[in-house]
Scaffold this active site. Structure first.
Site, short mmCIF file in Angstrom:
data_model
loop_
_atom_site.label_atom_id
_atom_site.label_comp_id
_atom_site.label_asym_id
_atom_site.label_seq_id
_atom_site.Cartn_x
_atom_site.Cartn_y
_atom_site.Cartn_z
N ASN A 138 0.85 -1.19 0.00
CA ASN A 138 0.00 0.00 0.00
C ASN A 138 0.88 1.24 0.00
OD1 ASN A 138 -2.90 1.02 0.38
ND2 ASN A 138 -1.75 2.19 1.90
N GLU A 201 -1.17 0.67 -5.24
CA GLU A 201 -1.17 2.02 -5.79
C GLU A 201 0.06 2.29 -6.66
OE1 GLU A 201 -1.75 1.29 -2.61
OE2 GLU A 201 -3.84 1.89 -2.33
N ASP A 249 -7.11 21.80 7.06
CA ASP A 249 -7.54 20.85 6.05
C ASP A 249 -7.87 21.55 4.73
OD1 ASP A 249 -8.25 18.33 4.94
OD2 ASP A 249 -8.83 17.67 6.94
#
Ligand code: MN
Length: 427
Positions: A138, A201, A249
């Site tokens: 991953n 990925e 964020d």
């Protein structure tokens, strides 16, 4: 990343900053004043290492990284997600890096971006790990708060890495990880795609790289990583948590403090005169990397409803998260409304969506506004859905996580097309 920079050099102005800047607030302030530029900070007060930012802060740069046009990015991502390519070219650390030594994070120019932030944060670090049971690899990007010279607190949402870590905890073992910083934007983008648990990925990234990607075998952990400027090796400590946050964020608002897992680092490998990649929180680089991989979800859901959908964009003004524009070839009256419902359901964080005809360029906010201005009659064309599940990042969301979603059908009515014809687009 170096070869990508050479490609960009011919097409974009690279801003080199020679003035001495501190990693504390000053660097981030300079990055904020160049929101769409590629910028290199050459003179950091706390570190001899240069900072680079903005390698993929526009769709034009991402299109170059993926060897396609801006309007083709979503389709390129879909193609790569559906056709991961295994990687056989693996080289050693010594072939790829100039220096290797024990980690001291103080040597890196890790930025402390905003005053209320929890501290200095690594923002472009891709964590590579392997499933403790299956060995499936991953790669995912995480924000990491510096706790000490070899310790980081890492925000891990419940996806693949989280599952590996919980499994390692069940086994009572640390989870080995590597952190790659300063990698090609196409590889970065691949690490933010939502692919199945058993997919890799980096193999999605290899599709972007036309099968020519190489990996580097780490020195102290059994992991392979993409080519990078800076490589850190270590592990996630079982059962240890630390306060992580506050952090800005992608909505440019603060995320809360949480208890998050802790990384302990051992080795560090550096390229010659390395470039430390810093992604400015809430900047366009952050928004595009997080948002672009969600566009295929919306596209595919709309395609299921209307085969004549043309394209989808999560717009930069909507943080590449809360706002979408969809262009369609309208065939039946009411298509616009169905597309609104499909799009809002496909990406649960989506708050507002506008549907336009194919003569509108959805990558141009002025063109989208033109469609809203000339083709929307509010009482007929606006769909309001109260109390739907929304985004945790939406400041308007209620404590139960719901918000109000709005769809705007800015397509021309089929029965009176001539009245809406754009004269400037006809002969
Ligand atoms: Mn995965």
């Amino acid at each position: 990343m170096r070869n990508f920079l050479n490609m960009l050099e011919n097409k974009f102005n690279i801003i080199n900053v020679n003035q001495e800047l501190s990693t504390k607030f000053e660097a981030a302030k300079t990055l904020r004043s160049h929101p769409k530029d590629l910028i290199i900070l050459k003179n950091m007060k706390e570190s001899p290492i240069r900072v680079i930012s903005g390698i993929c802060n526009t769709r034009e740069k991402i299109a170059i990284a993926l060897s396609c046009e801006v309007s083709e990015i979503t389709f390129k991502i879909i193609e790569a997600m559906e056709n991961p390519m295994p990687i056989s070219n693996i080289e050693s650390v010594s072939e790829n890096f100039h220096q290797s030594r024990n980690v001291d994070l103080n040597e890196l120019p890790i930025l402390h971006h905003y005053k209320k932030d929890g501290g200095a944060y690594i923002t472009a670090g891709v964590i590579i790990a392997k499933d403790p049971d299956t060995g499936v690899r991953n790669a995912s990007i995480h924000r990491m708060l510096v706790l000490g010279k070899d310790r980081l607190a890492v925000r891990i949402v419940p996806r693949h890495l989280y599952t590996y870590y919980k499994r390692a905890e069940e086994l009572g073992k640390p989870l080995d990880i590597a952190i790659a910083i300063g990698i090609h934007p196409a590889t970065l983008l691949a690490t933010t795609t939502s692919i199945p648990f058993n997919a890799d990925e980096l193999e999605v990234a290899n599709h972007f790289h036309k099968g020519e990607m190489k990996l580097i075998k780490c020195e102290t952990v059994d992991l392979e990583v993409p080519e990078c400027e800076i490589l850190l090796e270590g592990h996630l400590i079982p059962f240890e948590r630390a306060k992580e946050g506050p952090f800005v964020d992608l909505t440019d608002t603060y995320d809360v403090i949480r208890d998050e897992p802790v990384i302990e680092l051992k080795r560090m490998h550096l390229k010659e005169d390395p470039l430390y990649h810093a992604i400015l929180p809430a900047g366009f680089e952050h928004r595009l990397l997080q948002g672009l991989p969600q566009e295929p979800r919306i596209y595919n859901a709309v395609l299921n409803t209307l085969p004549t959908v043309r394209n989808v964009v999560l717009t930069e003004g909507g943080c590449c998260w809360l706002h979408a524009a969809v262009s369609i070839k309208k065939q039946t009256q009411g298509d616009g409304k169905n597309v609104i419902m499909a799009a809002l359901a496909a990406h649960p964080s989506l708050k507002h969506v506008v549907v336009v005809d194919e003569d509108i360029n959805i990558f141009d906010p002025e063109d989208v506004e033109y469609a809203i201005a000339t083709r929307v009659k509010g009482d007929d064309d606006v769909l309001i859905v109260p109390k739907a599940r929304g985004s945790s990042l939406d400041p308007c969301a209620l404590p139960d996580g719901t918000t109000t979603k709005v769809g705007v059908d800015a397509t021309k009515p089929l029965n009176n097309k001539n009245k809406f014809e754009r004269v400037s687009l006809s002969e």
